[in-house]
Scaffold this active site. Structure first.
Site, PDB file in Angstrom:
ATOM      1  N   TYR A  99       2.038  21.740  16.809  1.00 13.01           N
ATOM      2  CA  TYR A  99       0.834  21.754  17.658  1.00 13.01           C
ATOM      3  C   TYR A  99       0.197  23.137  17.766  1.00 13.01           C
ATOM      4  O   TYR A  99       0.734  24.115  17.279  1.00 13.01           O
ATOM      5  CB  TYR A  99       1.023  21.056  19.004  1.00 13.01           C
ATOM      6  CG  TYR A  99       2.109  21.431  19.967  1.00 13.01           C
ATOM      7  CD1 TYR A  99       2.747  22.645  19.961  1.00 13.01           C
ATOM      8  CD2 TYR A  99       2.473  20.504  20.960  1.00 13.01           C
ATOM      9  CE1 TYR A  99       3.719  22.945  20.901  1.00 13.01           C
ATOM     10  CE2 TYR A  99       3.443  20.798  21.897  1.00 13.01           C
ATOM     11  CZ  TYR A  99       4.068  22.027  21.868  1.00 13.01           C
ATOM     12  OH  TYR A  99       5.018  22.313  22.804  1.00 13.01           O
ATOM     13  N   GLU A 100      -1.030  23.166  18.336  1.00  9.56           N
ATOM     14  CA  GLU A 100      -1.899  24.360  18.346  1.00  9.56           C
ATOM     15  C   GLU A 100      -2.256  24.778  16.905  1.00  9.56           C
ATOM     16  O   GLU A 100      -2.411  25.953  16.605  1.00  9.56           O
ATOM     17  CB  GLU A 100      -1.226  25.551  19.065  1.00  9.56           C
ATOM     18  CG  GLU A 100      -0.705  25.259  20.448  1.00  9.56           C
ATOM     19  CD  GLU A 100      -1.780  25.132  21.509  1.00  9.56           C
ATOM     20  OE1 GLU A 100      -2.949  25.452  21.231  1.00  9.56           O
ATOM     21  OE2 GLU A 100      -1.444  24.710  22.628  1.00  9.56           O
ATOM     22  N   GLY A 101      -2.398  23.796  16.042  1.00 17.53           N
ATOM     23  CA  GLY A 101      -2.676  24.089  14.623  1.00 17.53           C
ATOM     24  C   GLY A 101      -1.352  24.263  13.900  1.00 17.53           C
ATOM     25  O   GLY A 101      -0.516  25.060  14.310  1.00 17.53           O
TER      26      GLY A 101
ATOM     27  N   ARG B 253      -2.291  29.733  21.156  1.00 20.02           N
ATOM     28  CA  ARG B 253      -1.330  30.181  20.131  1.00 20.02           C
ATOM     29  C   ARG B 253      -0.452  31.308  20.630  1.00 20.02           C
ATOM     30  O   ARG B 253       0.755  31.293  20.438  1.00 20.02           O
ATOM     31  CB  ARG B 253      -2.093  30.602  18.873  1.00 20.02           C
ATOM     32  CG  ARG B 253      -2.521  29.405  18.088  1.00 20.02           C
ATOM     33  CD  ARG B 253      -3.504  29.674  16.974  1.00 20.02           C
ATOM     34  NE  ARG B 253      -3.898  28.373  16.439  1.00 20.02           N
ATOM     35  CZ  ARG B 253      -5.072  28.089  15.910  1.00 20.02           C
ATOM     36  NH1 ARG B 253      -5.995  29.028  15.815  1.00 20.02           N
ATOM     37  NH2 ARG B 253      -5.329  26.878  15.466  1.00 20.02           N
TER      38      ARG B 253
END
Length: 596
Positions: free
Chosen positions: A403-405, A265
């Site tokens: 992406y990455e949550g 993140r």
């Protein structure tokens, strides 16, 4: 250990500008590293943008190999495994400057160096690290990460991929389907998450990409952006994986996935910074050259507004990202000094600042999209054409919020993790929140403060915004307790307040530090950006705070809190916003680039 900042503490502790790290503090080595990365991008990537847009996957792989030869893939890898073993700030710095030219390459780079290599570096056994990490660090091999499935996206732990131990106990047979796998088309090794029996949590495995071992792939996905980033579905059918290739212990896969995403993140935030600098610089060049009504459009207020805002968000994003990166680096060094292994130190260091990592991911991914959007607008009709770099920047930016949550998940995580830290006693939220409530009952001071010192009013304002957050979040926690998770709209509003506080404070502190070093007159544009960013942050806190208060409080409590919110978001001296933007744009237009 207490004198070193802990994650989330920015909310309840005053941070001095001397204690934040800023891009103006880069060492000579860091500046050399940055310049060599910029040179690489300007030579190998920027001139070949059209090849990436035409889905030239082989070219992405070729440039990745060159990046490996330059050592750029090995910055975060310890020297004992063939890496450069550089600090966390250096990792973010390389990620920042290598990612600005095209999202296709930055996705390949990020997936390989982050989630493709790091889980082995951080969780692997000595044998696993010796076997795989040097090849990944040099770019001889590439890594990919298989977590997402058709039914398991944000709920990552719900995957159906199975790992079954063979009768003789020597290997696992893995069967299942993974999707959106970056680098799938050219990787040598996958990190695969699968469930053993009916375990509550998934388990991680290192799986070599051998197509004769039950591994098949779909064609490349057709995507809105990041077009030359290889993205495929990967199917495993009784793929044999030796037992010694299990990563960490059984059932620890979910933990690996979450911690890999924390690092991912902050690096994703870094990866959106140079994209903003480049888009802003391109927009300034175009605005200076484009003549309408016998005048360069850079002279028109409507365009100047956009350039000032674009530059300000880039500057604010840099300020917050490098502040957090250095906090993480300090934490890692501290743990190593206390005798932790590199693995433990890095894991715990990043985990400590997971809140800040989520804040940055959301803030900077949204800023880069707005920046590219305004870039298209400044170019007008030309911005919509594939002949200019704006439309691809806009398309590439879109994935960063997913992406990455997703940003929604990260918003809820940031507040959820903060509340958990408070429950564990790592961050004292309750004390300050109670004090804010007491203060509201008291009579406010009507003295006119002395704001003669630079940023004295702005820093007081940041302090008041923190009180506004504590008031709203404190009341929500009191009302809903552990059920607050079920009130996602309130969590999202609280997250927006939290994000603005962290980024605004980082920007003010960076600029205060700079002004003390070079003098206020030499930093007047940066001072203008810090004031402009804060003004807009105050607006967000005011709006989101109000939305929350009127949704969960009523009667006297509501009136009391709304009064508090007005008090906490009130300037004594309002800034001249148009004047601030003019100061910023005058400098940008004169320098013909993003020059901060």
């Amino acid at each position: 250990m207490e004198n070193i900042t802990r994650g989330g503490q920015f909310l309840v502790k005053e941070t001095k500008c001397e204690n934040v790290f800023t891009p103006e503090d880069f060492s000579e080595e860091q500046i050399m590293m940055r310049d060599s990365v910029k040179e690489f991008v300007d030579k190998e990537i920027w001139p070949n943008k059209d090849r990436f847009e035409k889905k030239d996957y082989a070219f992405t792989e070729e440039v990745m190999r060159k990046a490996g030869e330059m050592g750029f893939l090995s910055v975060a890898v310890p020297e004992s495994y063939g890496g450069m073993g550089m600090g966390f700030v250096d990792t973010c710095l390389v990620c920042d400057y290598i990612s600005g030219a095209t999202g296709s390459f930055s996705t390949a780079f990020g997936a390989h160096t982050g989630i493709g290599t790091m889980p082995i570096t951080l969780y692997g056994t000595e044998e696993q690290k010796q076997k795989y990490v040097p090849k990944l660090a040099s770019g001889e091999w590439f890594g990919a990460y298989c977590l997402t499935e058709p039914g398991a996206g944000s709920d990552a732990n719900s995957g159906k991929t199975k790992a079954v131990l063979s009768a003789d106990g020597t290997h696992y047979n893995i069967t299942g389907q993974k999707m959106w796998i970056s680098n799938a088309g050219f990787c040598s090794v996958f990190i695969v998450f699968a469930r053993i029996e009916d375990d509550k949590n998934i388990t991680g495995f290192i799986v070599e990409n051998d197509l004769s071992n039950g591994i098949t792939m779909n064609e490349e996905e057709h995507k809105l952006g990041i077009r030359a980033s290889s993205t495929r579905q990967v199917f495993f059918s009784d793929t044999k994986v030796p037992v010694e290739n299990m990563l960490a212990a059984r059932g620890e896969g979910f933990k690996i996935a979450m911690n890999a995403l924390n690092v991912g993140r902050i690096k994703l935030a870094a990866a959106c910074l140079d994209a903003q600098r480049r888009v802003t610089s391109n927009a300034i060049n175009y605005a200076n050259e484009r003549i309408q009504f016998n005048t360069p459009i850079a002279q028109f207020g409507a365009i100047r507004y956009k350039l000032a805002e674009m530059a300000t968000s880039a500057y604010a994003g840099e300020s917050a990202t490098y502040r957090a990166a250095k906090d993480i680096e300090n934490r890692i060094k501290l743990r190593e000094a206390e005798g932790a292994t590199h693995q433990e130190a890095e894991l715990k260091g990043v985990e400590e600042f997971a809140i800040e990592c989520s804040i940055l991911k959301v803030a900077v991914s949204e800023d880069v999209q707005n920046c590219a959007d305004e870039g298209i607008q400044i170019y007008g009709g030309m911005g919509f054409s594939e002949d200019t770099p704006m439309e691809s920047a806009w398309r590439d930016a879109r994935i960063a919020r997913i992406y990455e949550g997703t940003n929604e998940i990260n918003r809820m995580l940031s507040v959820g993790m903060l509340i958990k830290k408070a429950m564990k006693g790592h961050v004292d939220l309750l004390g300050p929140a109670m004090k804010v409530q007491e203060d509201l009952m008291g009579i406010p001071s009507f003295d006119t403060p002395d704001y003669s010192e630079l940023f004295s009013e702005e820093k007081e304002m940041v302090g008041k915004l923190k009180k506004a957050f504590l008031m709203v979040a404190g009341a929500a926690v009191q009302k809903y307790g552990m059920d607050l998770d079920a009130h996602q709209q309130l969590l999202m509003a609280a997250a927006d307040m939290l994000i603005e506080i962290y980024v605004a404070e980082s920007t003010v502190l960076r600029t205060e530090k700079l002004a003390k070093k070079v003098g206020e007159d030499k930093a007047k544009e940066q001072i203008a950006m810090a004031k402009l960013y804060l003004y807009k942050a105050v607006d967000v806190v005011s709006q989101k705070g109000k939305e929350s208060i009127i949704s969960f409080a009523e009667g006297d409590e509501q009136r009391m809190m709304l009064m508090g919110l007005r008090r906490f978001t009130k300037y004594t001296n309002m800034p001249n916003i148009v004047g601030l933007r003019e100061t910023i744009t005058t400098k940008l237009v004169a320098e013909n680039s993003y020059c901060f």
